[in-house]
Design an enzyme around this catalytic site. Structure first.
Site, short mmCIF file in Angstrom:
data_model
loop_
_atom_site.label_atom_id
_atom_site.label_comp_id
_atom_site.label_asym_id
_atom_site.label_seq_id
_atom_site.Cartn_x
_atom_site.Cartn_y
_atom_site.Cartn_z
CG HIS A 147 -0.66 1.65 -3.51
ND1 HIS A 147 -1.90 1.34 -3.04
CD2 HIS A 147 -0.23 0.53 -4.15
CE1 HIS A 147 -2.22 0.09 -3.38
NE2 HIS A 147 -1.21 -0.41 -4.05
CG ASP A 181 -2.24 0.76 0.95
OD1 ASP A 181 -2.17 1.74 0.19
OD2 ASP A 181 -3.29 0.42 1.52
#
Ligand SMILES: *[C@@H]1O[C@H](CO)[C@@H](O)[C@H](O)[C@H]1NC(C)=O
Ligand SMILES: *[C@@H]1O[C@H](CO)[C@@H](O)[C@H](O)[C@H]1NC(C)=O
Ligand SMILES: *[C@@H]1O[C@H](CO)[C@@H](O)[C@H](O)[C@H]1NC(C)=O
Ligand SMILES: *[C@@H]1O[C@H](CO)[C@@H](O)[C@H](O)[C@H]1NC(C)=O
Ligand SMILES: *[C@@H]1O[C@H](CO)[C@@H](O)[C@H](O)[C@H]1NC(C)=O
Ligand SMILES: *[C@@H]1O[C@H](CO)[C@@H](O)[C@H](O)[C@H]1NC(C)=O
Length: 404
Positions: A246, A223
């Site tokens: 991310h 993430d």
């Protein structure tokens, strides 16, 4: 003569005593967890021993304390280390702290949680092993309301003047490090690792924090490498490697009513390697709060095969439709952003997406020396997309800018 020598000796001894007694704050008292009853066998739960050592160290009036975790595998259930403490505390971790593999064995939001503390320092060559692999397949909350609650690895709330140095965080169940209302905190030399497909394993996540510095840190997760939420100000990030993951993400912002501005962020000398996003700001399409995102500088940033290298998305809506009482455009005002010397390669054709709010267009976006090529097979030239942006540009510009 003898009595003079005796008086002299007594004087020396008293001076020595005064000298020693006057310096207890210089050398901390060490609590070696193994000598205080912890078992490095990877099985015995050391949570109670750790919390009782913490409370003795925290209460010590006569000087600072050092809690030492030597090499070895210390299994640890959920623990909370709560202040305020009388003096500074050091936590030196050279061994491995091993989390329960079964997520329901951690009966709190965060596996290792620090609250209401000043002058805490965490360091060492050791590892926080969150043993997340067993939990990742259970992370289905987007479709299952009864999904199990998974714990963050390490949390800090209401902690000031503190730092983390050198330790490694491995395979968290949810995020690795979480900060709430933390001020003047340094993170340096830290390594954060989880596989690229592990859900919600944010590296460093913060909200309502100020004056944090993150440097010389390596983050690869499933993430956000760093997630910056409502109310965070004066954040400085430098020499960070991010990937997989991310990217460095501001937001999502604007969804809830009580959100606060995010101001004064600098991101320098960062490499994004194989991440889905790089520089990212996301605000909800229909938002309840009217806040400001301002004074950001991104400088000397390398993109290696990044999905969306520069991505301002004010129409964020991961699971449409995004219903809200105040429907329409995002009410988050983004302004005074400088992007300088951003270079490398983009996986997608759109290397720069500046998709701002119609009601609150982005103001004063400054682009200087951008050079991001698309490494897609079909066409080597990358493009920029602009919506409702006002700004200026100078220097090299690949993709060609699309400012008004
Ligand atoms: C923390 O450090 C500051 C500055 O050195 C000092 O004023 C304060 O008393 C310390 N607090 C604790 C709890 O150690
Ligand atoms: C921590 O710092 C914040 C902001 O400077 C301050 O408001 C708060 O009182 C401090 N907390 C403690 C426990 O010292
Ligand atoms: C954080 O690092 C800065 C230098 O980068 C230093 O001035 C400051 O004292 C450090 N603060 C803490 C709490 O370690
Ligand atoms: C911005 O944040 C930095 C720390 O990252 C701090 O040194 C500086 O004073 C802040 N600037 C303003 C205007 O608050
Ligand atoms: C980027 O990631 C690839 C694949 O993991 C690795 O081989 C390469 O060394 C990395 N590059 C840099 C500059 O870190
Ligand atoms: C490549 O992209 C450019 C600019 O977007 C366009 O003008 C050109 O026609 C494209 N070439 C091919 C072969 O698709």
């Amino acid at each position: 003569m003898a009595s003079i020598a005796f008086v002299f000796k007594v004087l020396c001894v008293s001076f020595l005593f005064i000298f020693v007694a006057s310096r207890p704050t210089i050398r901390p008292k060490t609590f070696n967890v193994q000598r205080h009853g912890s078992k490095p066998d990877g099985k015995t739960d050391n949570a109670n021993v750790f919390t009782s050592i913490w409370s003795r160290a925290c209460k010590r009036k006569s000087g600072s304390s050092k809690i030492y975790v030597p090499k070895g595998i210390f299994y640890l259930g959920g623990v909370e280390f709560v202040g305020p403490c009388k003096n500074p505390i050091e936590f030196v971790i050279d061994g491995t702290l091993l989390a329960p593999a079964n997520p329901s064995d951690i009966k709190q939001d965060t596996w290792i949680n620090f609250r209401y503390i000043n002058n805490l320092s965490i360091s060492g060559s050791g590892t926080l092993d969150g043993q997340g692999k067993q939990s990742w397949p259970l992370n289905d909350c987007h479709k299952n309301l009864n999904c199990p609650k998974l714990a963050m690895t390490m949390g800090f709330a209401f902690v000031n003047n503190s730092n983390i140095k050198d330790i490694t965080s491995l395979n968290s169940k949810m995020g690795h490090f979480n900060f709430f209302s933390v001020h003047h905190f340094n993170i340096t030399g830290v390594t954060i690792t989880a596989s690229g497909d592990s859900p919600n394993t944010d590296g460093i996540k913060m909200g309502s924090c100020s004056n944090m510095h993150i440097s010389n840190t390596n983050i690869g997760t499933g993430d956000d490498c760093i997630a910056i939420l409502s109310g965070t100000t004066n954040l400085d990030i430098s020499n960070v490697k991010c990937g997989p993951g991310h990217g460095i993400s501001v937001g999502s912002l604007g969804k809830n009513k009580d959100e606060k501005d995010v101001k004064n962020l600098t991101v320098r000398d960062v490499i994004f390697n194989g991440t889905s996003d790089g520089i990212r700001i996301k605000t909800w399409e229909s938002s309840a709060s009217k806040i400001l995102v301002s004074n950001f500088v991104y400088e000397n940033i390398q993109m290696i095969d990044v999905g969306k290298p520069i991505n301002i998305d004010q129409k964020y809506c991961p699971h449409p439709p995004c219903e809200h009482e105040q429907k329409g455009e995002s009410h988050v005002q983004i302004q005074d952003l400088k992007l300088k010397n951003i270079y490398g390669t983009s996986k997608n054709k759109v290397a720069m997406n500046l998709q701002c709010s119609k009601s609150f267009p982005c103001k004063n976006i400054e682009l200087i020396d951008i050079n991001i090529k698309s490494n897609g097979l079909e066409n080597s030239s990358s493009i920029a997309v602009c919506e409702n942006v006002d700004g200026s540009m100078s220097g090299k510009m690949v993709p060609q800018h699309c400012l008004n």
